[in-house]
Design a protein around this motif. Structure first.
Motif, PDB file in Angstrom:
ATOM      1  N   THR A 105      47.180  37.739  32.416  1.00 26.18           N
ATOM      2  CA  THR A 105      47.068  38.887  31.959  1.00 26.18           C
ATOM      3  C   THR A 105      47.901  38.287  30.417  1.00 26.18           C
ATOM      4  N   PRO A 149      42.271  41.222  33.613  1.00 28.22           N
ATOM      5  CA  PRO A 149      42.511  40.635  32.158  1.00 28.22           C
ATOM      6  C   PRO A 149      42.711  39.479  32.284  1.00 28.22           C
ATOM      7  N   GLY A 180      43.718  42.721  28.255  1.00 26.58           N
ATOM      8  CA  GLY A 180      44.859  42.923  29.200  1.00 26.58           C
ATOM      9  C   GLY A 180      44.355  44.222  30.103  1.00 26.58           C
TER      10      GLY A 180
END
Length: 379
Positions: free
Chosen positions: A246, A62, A102
């Motif tokens: 993330t 991510p 993500g």
């Protein structure tokens, strides 16, 4: 910009791919001042690290960041015939894209322009495409079925970043290349190694390729292609800012603004997805018909080609209307050539030479005109 805008990012990446086809670390040491200095690693170690970072089945970790692509190939300037961006316009000037990744099927891509912005947001099997220029929000359903998982027919962030270009370049590392390592680079504020690939072939237009690898994750941060005799890269794609964490969930949420026109489309169905898939299938068909002359960095691709067909396609206008104007400008700058193989038109840029033959072939490669003309004689 319109829906095809994201697909157009494949154009410069494909150009780099043609060139590429023709051809346990300790913690990062933060420098107190001056250039960062990373632990020494051999070219073989970094090649293995880079290959692992660009070929993981689950994709890269991510991340979020801003990618800038710059091209200075020496192509004629695109005549400005309207407000749309031609696919070929990405082969000159600078263009920026913001990405949030993500994980698989969770990403966002934003392409800002001077006055407008387009956003593509995909979260699982649902998504949105927002075009501020037309004040239109398109609700997307990502279609999947059968044994083959549907592949979103637009580039994902991993396709728009240096990772894909680097992978193509690394595939070409063989006996035709010399490789060295620089461990004092910095890209997007992060210490990075630079793999420097230089062709051994005299017939190549490429002086060297520099692939910057993040000093901690080994993810490619930047790819630069230098033409012979040039101090500045003729083509570059790289992060200007990147964070390997993330992204917050709100980056993958979207609510149409008040007053926006809301439409619906299916990625992989009729319309939005189908058009992109048809283009991809056509590109695959053309690639399947290609044959190659030579090897290494002097490799030349030869594909069946009729100039009249291309002129007919670009003359149709629509989102590719400016492509017709650019095609006309490029052809006017072409040089007539002939030989025992026949005759045609030669187009030369800093990194790529192309030959359109009157007998219906297109030859292209990161080679000198002499190499292209030599390849034209190979039937």
């Amino acid at each position: 910009m319109r829906r095809g805008t994201f697909v157009r990012w494949g154009v410069p990446i494909a150009a780099a791919a043609v060139i590429g086809a023709a051809i346990g670390a300790g913690p990062v040491i933060a420098a107190v001042s001056g250039d960062p200095v990373l632990p020494e690693r051999s070219a073989e170690q970094l090649l293995a690290d880079a290959a692992a970072a660009t070929s993981k089945q689950q994709g890269i970790a991510p991340m979020s960041g801003t990618v800038q692509q710059t091209a200075s190939l020496g192509l004629p300037a695109l005549p400005q015939t309207g407000g749309e961006t031609s696919p070929l316009s990405l082969l000159s000037g600078s263009h920026e894209v913001k990405v949030w990744y993500g994980g698989d099927q969770k990403f966002r891509v934003a392409m800002p322009t001077q006055l407008n912005e387009t956003n593509l947001i995909v979260n699982g099997d649902q998504g949105w495409y927002w075009d501020s220029a037309t004040n239109t929000a398109t609700k997307l359903t990502v279609k999947a079925g059968g044994e083959q998982q549907h592949k979103t027919p637009v580039p994902q962030p991993t396709d728009l970043t240096p990772a894909q270009v680097a992978q193509r370049m690394l595939e070409g590392v063989d006996e035709h290349s010399s490789v060295r390592v620089i461990n004092t680079a910095e890209v997007a504020g992060r210490p990075a190694y630079q793999l420097v690939l230089a062709p051994k072939d005299e017939g190549s237009l490429v002086q060297e390729v520099r692939i910057a690898l993040d000093g901690e994750t080994y993810v490619p941060l930047q790819v630069q292609l230098f033409a012979k005799g040039s101090a500045e890269p003729a083509y570059q794609v790289g992060f200007t800012q990147v964070t390997f964490t993330t992204p917050a969930e709100e980056n993958f949420a979207f609510t149409p603004p008040a007053g926006a026109k809301v439409e619906e489309a299916t990625l992989g169905g009729e319309g939005f997805g189908k058009q992109a898939e048809e283009r991809a299938e056509h590109a695959a068909d053309v690639a399947g018909e290609a044959k190659w002359v030579g090897d290494g960095w002097s490799r030349v691709a030869v594909v069946p080609f009729k100039l009249s067909d291309l002129q007919a396609q670009t003359a149709q206008g629509g989102e590719d209307g400016n492509a017709a104007a650019l095609l006309d400008t490029v052809l006017k700058s072409a040089t007539p050539v002939s030989g025992t193989w026949g005759s045609g038109k030669l187009i030369k840029t800093k990194l790529v030479t192309a030959l359109l033959t009157d007998d219906g072939r297109l030859l292209a490669g990161a080679v000198t005109p002499e190499e292209i003309i030599k390849a034209a004689g190979v039937k």
